[in-house]
Motif scaffolding. Structure first.
Motif, PDB file in Angstrom:
ATOM      1  N   ILE A 105       1.006  -1.147   0.100  1.00  0.00           N
ATOM      2  CA  ILE A 105       0.004   0.020   0.060  1.00  0.00           C
ATOM      3  C   ILE A 105       0.783   1.513  -0.030  1.00  0.00           C
ATOM      4  CG2 ILE A 105      -1.553   1.387   1.454  1.00  0.00           C
ATOM      5  CD1 ILE A 105      -2.752  -1.552   2.116  1.00  0.00           C
ATOM      6  N   PHE A 106       2.013   1.060   0.746  1.00  0.00           N
ATOM      7  CA  PHE A 106       2.858   2.305   0.772  1.00  0.00           C
ATOM      8  C   PHE A 106       3.521   2.528  -0.450  1.00  0.00           C
ATOM      9  CE2 PHE A 106       7.350   3.881   1.378  1.00  0.00           C
ATOM     10  CZ  PHE A 106       7.046   5.179   1.964  1.00  0.00           C
ATOM     11  N   LEU A 107       3.949   1.676  -1.263  1.00  0.00           N
ATOM     12  CA  LEU A 107       4.556   1.732  -2.740  1.00  0.00           C
ATOM     13  C   LEU A 107       3.420   2.314  -3.672  1.00  0.00           C
ATOM     14  CD1 LEU A 107       6.728  -1.405  -3.156  1.00  0.00           C
ATOM     15  CD2 LEU A 107       7.393   0.844  -2.743  1.00  0.00           C
ATOM     16  N   ILE A 108       2.240   1.929  -3.371  1.00  0.00           N
ATOM     17  CA  ILE A 108       1.045   2.351  -4.264  1.00  0.00           C
ATOM     18  C   ILE A 108       0.808   3.832  -4.103  1.00  0.00           C
ATOM     19  CG2 ILE A 108      -1.242   2.113  -5.022  1.00  0.00           C
ATOM     20  CD1 ILE A 108      -1.073  -0.898  -4.422  1.00  0.00           C
ATOM     21  N   ALA A 109       0.852   4.272  -2.803  1.00  0.00           N
ATOM     22  CA  ALA A 109       0.648   5.527  -2.583  1.00  0.00           C
ATOM     23  C   ALA A 109       1.841   6.468  -2.880  1.00  0.00           C
ATOM     24  CB  ALA A 109       0.404   5.704  -1.000  1.00  0.00           C
ATOM     25  N   VAL A 110       2.994   6.248  -2.915  1.00  0.00           N
ATOM     26  CA  VAL A 110       4.163   6.806  -3.157  1.00  0.00           C
ATOM     27  C   VAL A 110       4.338   6.970  -4.630  1.00  0.00           C
ATOM     28  CG1 VAL A 110       6.821   6.844  -3.221  1.00  0.00           C
ATOM     29  CG2 VAL A 110       5.479   6.392  -1.058  1.00  0.00           C
ATOM     30  N   GLY A 111       3.954   5.955  -5.480  1.00  0.00           N
ATOM     31  CA  GLY A 111       3.976   5.786  -6.856  1.00  0.00           C
ATOM     32  C   GLY A 111       2.845   6.731  -7.158  1.00  0.00           C
ATOM     33  N   ILE A 122       1.685   9.475  -5.824  1.00  0.00           N
ATOM     34  CA  ILE A 122       2.067  10.884  -5.456  1.00  0.00           C
ATOM     35  C   ILE A 122       3.117  11.387  -6.576  1.00  0.00           C
ATOM     36  CG2 ILE A 122       3.537  12.344  -4.033  1.00  0.00           C
ATOM     37  CD1 ILE A 122       2.216  10.644  -1.617  1.00  0.00           C
ATOM     38  N   MET A 123       4.148  10.418  -6.689  1.00  0.00           N
ATOM     39  CA  MET A 123       5.073  10.768  -7.843  1.00  0.00           C
ATOM     40  C   MET A 123       4.238  11.009  -9.372  1.00  0.00           C
ATOM     41  SD  MET A 123       8.130   8.264  -6.816  1.00  0.00           S
ATOM     42  CE  MET A 123       9.055   8.588  -8.257  1.00  0.00           C
ATOM     43  N   ARG A 124       3.493   9.960  -9.773  1.00  0.00           N
ATOM     44  CA  ARG A 124       2.982  10.088 -10.989  1.00  0.00           C
ATOM     45  C   ARG A 124       1.906  10.994 -11.152  1.00  0.00           C
ATOM     46  NH1 ARG A 124       2.886   7.942 -16.107  1.00  0.00           N
ATOM     47  NH2 ARG A 124       0.802   7.472 -16.781  1.00  0.00           N
ATOM     48  N   TYR A 125       1.042  11.540 -10.233  1.00  0.00           N
ATOM     49  CA  TYR A 125      -0.144  12.704 -10.367  1.00  0.00           C
ATOM     50  C   TYR A 125       0.248  13.846  -9.686  1.00  0.00           C
ATOM     51  CZ  TYR A 125      -2.187   8.320 -12.145  1.00  0.00           C
ATOM     52  OH  TYR A 125      -2.780   7.359 -12.841  1.00  0.00           O
ATOM     53  N   ALA A 126       1.074  13.884  -8.579  1.00  0.00           N
ATOM     54  CA  ALA A 126       1.252  15.221  -8.041  1.00  0.00           C
ATOM     55  C   ALA A 126       2.405  15.990  -8.111  1.00  0.00           C
ATOM     56  CB  ALA A 126       0.878  14.756  -6.352  1.00  0.00           C
ATOM     57  N   VAL A 127       3.312  15.371  -8.605  1.00  0.00           N
ATOM     58  CA  VAL A 127       4.684  16.073  -8.702  1.00  0.00           C
ATOM     59  C   VAL A 127       4.716  16.519 -10.353  1.00  0.00           C
ATOM     60  CG1 VAL A 127       7.315  15.514  -8.934  1.00  0.00           C
ATOM     61  CG2 VAL A 127       5.793  14.548  -7.234  1.00  0.00           C
ATOM     62  N   ASN A 128       5.080  17.880 -10.314  1.00  0.00           N
ATOM     63  CA  ASN A 128       5.156  18.586 -11.457  1.00  0.00           C
ATOM     64  C   ASN A 128       6.588  18.999 -11.942  1.00  0.00           C
ATOM     65  OD1 ASN A 128       2.449  18.509 -11.915  1.00  0.00           O
ATOM     66  ND2 ASN A 128       2.011  20.262 -10.652  1.00  0.00           N
ATOM     67  N   THR A 129       7.504  18.378 -11.466  1.00  0.00           N
ATOM     68  CA  THR A 129       9.044  18.665 -11.722  1.00  0.00           C
ATOM     69  C   THR A 129       9.388  17.768 -12.790  1.00  0.00           C
ATOM     70  OG1 THR A 129       9.119  18.981  -9.368  1.00  0.00           O
ATOM     71  CG2 THR A 129      11.058  18.662 -10.333  1.00  0.00           C
ATOM     72  N   SER A 130      10.283  18.423 -13.465  1.00  0.00           N
ATOM     73  CA  SER A 130      10.960  17.464 -14.822  1.00  0.00           C
ATOM     74  C   SER A 130      12.467  17.467 -14.322  1.00  0.00           C
ATOM     75  CB  SER A 130      10.618  18.188 -16.197  1.00  0.00           C
ATOM     76  OG  SER A 130      11.378  19.330 -16.136  1.00  0.00           O
ATOM     77  N   VAL A 131      13.115  16.213 -14.505  1.00  0.00           N
ATOM     78  CA  VAL A 131      14.447  16.152 -14.283  1.00  0.00           C
ATOM     79  C   VAL A 131      15.037  15.630 -15.665  1.00  0.00           C
ATOM     80  CG1 VAL A 131      16.202  14.884 -13.065  1.00  0.00           C
ATOM     81  CG2 VAL A 131      13.941  15.512 -11.988  1.00  0.00           C
ATOM     82  N   SER A 132      15.929  16.115 -16.192  1.00  0.00           N
ATOM     83  CA  SER A 132      16.756  15.406 -17.440  1.00  0.00           C
ATOM     84  C   SER A 132      17.229  14.087 -17.240  1.00  0.00           C
ATOM     85  CB  SER A 132      17.958  16.449 -18.007  1.00  0.00           C
ATOM     86  OG  SER A 132      18.893  16.450 -16.925  1.00  0.00           O
ATOM     87  N   GLY A 133      17.081  13.380 -18.357  1.00  0.00           N
ATOM     88  CA  GLY A 133      17.379  11.880 -18.093  1.00  0.00           C
ATOM     89  C   GLY A 133      16.589  11.080 -17.180  1.00  0.00           C
ATOM     90  N   PHE A 134      15.912  11.530 -16.410  1.00  0.00           N
ATOM     91  CA  PHE A 134      14.625  10.757 -15.659  1.00  0.00           C
ATOM     92  C   PHE A 134      13.586  11.180 -15.517  1.00  0.00           C
ATOM     93  CE2 PHE A 134      13.427   9.931 -11.043  1.00  0.00           C
ATOM     94  CZ  PHE A 134      13.330   8.764 -11.215  1.00  0.00           C
ATOM     95  N   SER A 135      12.741  10.030 -15.920  1.00  0.00           N
ATOM     96  CA  SER A 135      11.171  10.628 -15.665  1.00  0.00           C
ATOM     97  C   SER A 135      10.409   9.943 -14.439  1.00  0.00           C
ATOM     98  CB  SER A 135      10.232   9.767 -16.764  1.00  0.00           C
ATOM     99  OG  SER A 135       9.065   9.921 -16.834  1.00  0.00           O
ATOM    100  N   ILE A 136      10.148  11.086 -13.524  1.00  0.00           N
ATOM    101  CA  ILE A 136       9.492  10.736 -12.320  1.00  0.00           C
ATOM    102  C   ILE A 136       7.967  10.142 -12.450  1.00  0.00           C
ATOM    103  CG2 ILE A 136       8.340  12.035 -10.296  1.00  0.00           C
ATOM    104  CD1 ILE A 136      10.722  14.152 -10.546  1.00  0.00           C
ATOM    105  N   HIS A 137       7.383  10.471 -13.617  1.00  0.00           N
ATOM    106  CA  HIS A 137       6.137  10.048 -13.776  1.00  0.00           C
ATOM    107  C   HIS A 137       6.185   8.408 -14.233  1.00  0.00           C
ATOM    108  CE1 HIS A 137       4.242  14.157 -13.733  1.00  0.00           C
ATOM    109  NE2 HIS A 137       5.194  14.224 -14.271  1.00  0.00           N
TER     110      HIS A 137
END
Length: 71
Positions: free
Chosen positions: A7-13, A15-30
């Motif tokens: 459940i923790f992994l689903i919740a963190v995933g 949050i990372m997929r839908y709530a984070v609006n940051t872009s990092v070069s070479g790594f996709s947070i979504h």
């Protein structure tokens, strides 16, 4: 993997997929969030399957009571 970890992994995933609006070069947070959600869902299904399999094996042995022979 336990139920809480899944459940923790689903919740963190999520949050990372839908709530984070940051872009990092070479790594996709979504994409990383999606991977965490999939791994958490697989762990949740496996945990529930293992719990249902082991739940039926917890049977107590019947107590045998026998009268004593009187001589």
């Amino acid at each position: 993997m336990q139920l809480g970890t899944s459940i923790f992994l689903i919740a963190v995933g999520a949050i990372m997929r839908y709530a984070v609006n940051t872009s990092v070069s070479g790594f996709s947070i979504h994409t990383a969030g999606l991977i965490l959600m999939v791994v958490g869902a697989i762990g949740l299904v496996l945990t529930l399957l293992m719990t249902s399999v082991w739940a039926g094996r917890r049977t107590e042995r019947p107590v045998v009571v026998r009268d004593r022979d009187v001589l």
